[in-house]
Design an enzyme around this catalytic site. Structure first.
Site, mmCIF file in Angstrom:
data_model
loop_
_atom_site.group_PDB
_atom_site.id
_atom_site.type_symbol
_atom_site.label_atom_id
_atom_site.label_comp_id
_atom_site.label_asym_id
_atom_site.label_seq_id
_atom_site.Cartn_x
_atom_site.Cartn_y
_atom_site.Cartn_z
ATOM 1 N N ARG A 117 37.339 36.044 43.646
ATOM 2 C CA ARG A 117 38.678 35.542 43.344
ATOM 3 C C ARG A 117 39.084 34.673 43.978
ATOM 4 O O ARG A 117 38.717 33.705 45.275
ATOM 5 C CB ARG A 117 39.070 36.656 43.123
ATOM 6 C CG ARG A 117 39.560 37.447 42.749
ATOM 7 C CD ARG A 117 40.771 37.487 41.099
ATOM 8 N NE ARG A 117 40.172 38.394 40.629
ATOM 9 C CZ ARG A 117 39.272 38.672 39.433
ATOM 10 N NH1 ARG A 117 38.585 37.817 39.302
ATOM 11 N NH2 ARG A 117 39.815 40.349 38.850
ATOM 12 N N GLU A 169 45.582 30.435 40.009
ATOM 13 C CA GLU A 169 45.094 29.719 38.762
ATOM 14 C C GLU A 169 46.287 29.683 37.916
ATOM 15 O O GLU A 169 47.027 31.050 37.448
ATOM 16 C CB GLU A 169 43.593 31.290 38.122
ATOM 17 C CG GLU A 169 43.376 31.310 37.239
ATOM 18 C CD GLU A 169 42.110 32.368 37.993
ATOM 19 O OE1 GLU A 169 41.473 32.026 39.144
ATOM 20 O OE2 GLU A 169 41.735 32.914 36.936
ATOM 21 N N HIS A 199 37.432 31.035 34.438
ATOM 22 C CA HIS A 199 37.174 31.720 34.681
ATOM 23 C C HIS A 199 36.928 32.673 33.226
ATOM 24 O O HIS A 199 37.354 33.360 32.556
ATOM 25 C CB HIS A 199 38.723 32.566 34.813
ATOM 26 C CG HIS A 199 38.674 34.131 35.565
ATOM 27 N ND1 HIS A 199 39.707 34.375 36.338
ATOM 28 C CD2 HIS A 199 37.609 34.896 35.507
ATOM 29 C CE1 HIS A 199 39.356 35.528 36.760
ATOM 30 N NE2 HIS A 199 38.446 35.903 35.886
HETATM 31 C C1 8YV Z 1 38.288 39.780 33.312
HETATM 32 C C2 8YV Z 1 37.930 39.340 35.866
HETATM 33 O O1 8YV Z 1 37.806 38.623 32.151
HETATM 34 O O2 8YV Z 1 37.070 41.746 35.641
HETATM 35 C C3 8YV Z 1 37.301 40.790 36.528
HETATM 36 O O3 8YV Z 1 37.697 41.159 37.714
HETATM 37 O O4 8YV Z 1 37.335 38.333 36.642
HETATM 38 C C4 8YV Z 1 37.360 39.099 34.678
HETATM 39 O O5 8YV Z 1 35.968 39.593 34.204
HETATM 40 C C5 8YV Z 1 39.983 39.781 33.994
HETATM 41 O O6 8YV Z 1 39.945 40.399 35.299
HETATM 42 C C6 8YV Z 1 39.930 40.189 32.108
HETATM 43 O O7 8YV Z 1 40.992 40.926 33.117
#
Ligand code: 8YV
Length: 327
Positions: free
Chosen positions: A236, A265, A283
């Site tokens: 993150r 982001e 991302h």
């Molecule tokens: C997703 C991510 O694309 O799973 C996660 O925490 O960061 C990514 O795999 C994103 O969260 C979509 O909600």
């Protein structure tokens, strides 16, 4: 029951929900604006949401009949779990199915930054490849180097397994130390964070975003890293103080960075996009057809079980929900 699906899913997957429920889905290939999200959740019993949707008190207050929050993703820092728990609403996530895809992207960034893959592609397309020479376009060797993994959970372990194929030495840091048998299996040596930062040629972050991990890597930590070291972040954005990272890169305090996530982001910190020694991705850690399909199916299963009032398979707060309901 009435369900809000905040991100576009394939027709096959949505039809699984539509068999028994009424679905309102965001059909755009972009997140819902806050106003539309808040208007959309009113009167719903279920929501399938993603990282782009802030699920907080304001959101929850608009849906008093909400029975389940099914997140499409493994990270859940955008959801106020405590607030959902207080209201007795289960929150689910999609662990496991995106481990390999995310570890692959971490490794893609390690290689891309070290071997200047993106820079080389750009130069070649622009007609800049005019000769071969022994010292032309040199990068950094990955094989045999030391990889520091911060956060040795599912994804951290998957990165360690990939690193073994590159004969890398692995050091790690995490909230909990692994069992000796697991350390041996992964050939990973535990180090306090500051020692890991001093030893590693690559530092790859795999922690969830919490109050403890926000700005885990700031100016002080970046100063400990080797001037040649590369920072990889697929976790993150706010785990790294991005302004401090830009400063460290500009001043050559570290060698480079590979980022899939950003502090604000989708905005980038000032100066980041002008740097040559970084590779920046939008991302895409879990963005493969196979993985996104599995994530969607898992989120839908969690949603459907939650709507029945039963324990969803991947529930983050079931004991709190039971506590509230039992009262
Ligand atoms: C997703 C991510 O694309 O799973 C996660 O925490 O960061 C990514 O795999 C994103 O969260 C979509 O909600």
């Amino acid at each position: 029951m009435k369900i809000l699906v905040t991100a576009r899913l394939s027709d096959d997957v949505v039809s699984l929900i539509e068999q028994d429920h009424e679905v309102e889905m965001n059909r755009e290939n972009r997140p819902m604006e806050r106003g539309a999200l808040l208007a959309g959740i009113a009167g719903k019993q279920g929501v399938l949401c993603s990282i782009s949707d802030r699920v907080d008190e304001e959101f929850l207050a608009l849906a008093p009949g909400l029975k389940i929050i099914a997140n499409f993703g493994v990270g859940f820092d955008h959801i106020d779990i405590a607030a959902a728990s207080r209201r007795g609403i289960p929150v689910t996530y999609t662990p496991g199915v995106l481990t390999d895809a995310t570890a692959d992207i971490a490794f893609a960034l390690i290689l891309a930054v070290s071997r200047r893959v993106v820079e080389g592609d750009r130069m070649t397309r622009e007609g800049g490849f005019r000769f071969w020479a022994p010292f032309h376009f040199l990068g950094r060797q990955v094989s045999g180097k030391t990889l520091g993994i911060v956060g040795m959970g599912r994804i951290g372990e998957a990165v360690a397994r990939r690193a073994a194929g590159f004969d890398m030495k692995i050091v790690y840091h995490g909230r909990n130390r692994l069992d000796p048998a697991d350390e041996q299996r992964l050939r990973a040596r535990y180090l306090p964070l500051h020692e890991l930062l001093r030893e590693a040629d690559f530092v790859s972050l795999h922690v969830p975003l919490t109050t403890e991990t926000r700005h885990l890597i700031g100016l002080e930590e970046l100063r400990l890293m080797k001037p040649s070291a590369v920072l990889i972040n697929t976790s993150r954005g706010p785990v790294v103080n991005e302004a401090a990272l830009v400063e460290a890169l500009q001043e050559g305090r570290i060698g480079g960075a590979g980022l899939d996530v950003y502090e604000n982001e989708p905005e980038l910190a000032a100066g980041l996009s002008g740097l040559e020694n970084v590779v920046l991705l939008p991302h895409v850690g879990s963005a493969t057809i196979e993985t996104r399909t599995k994530m969607a199916l898992m989120a839908v299963e969690n949603l459907l079980v939650g709507l029945r009032g039963e324990q969803p398979p991947n529930c983050l707060n079931w004991s709190s929900v039971m506590g509230v309901k039992g009262r």
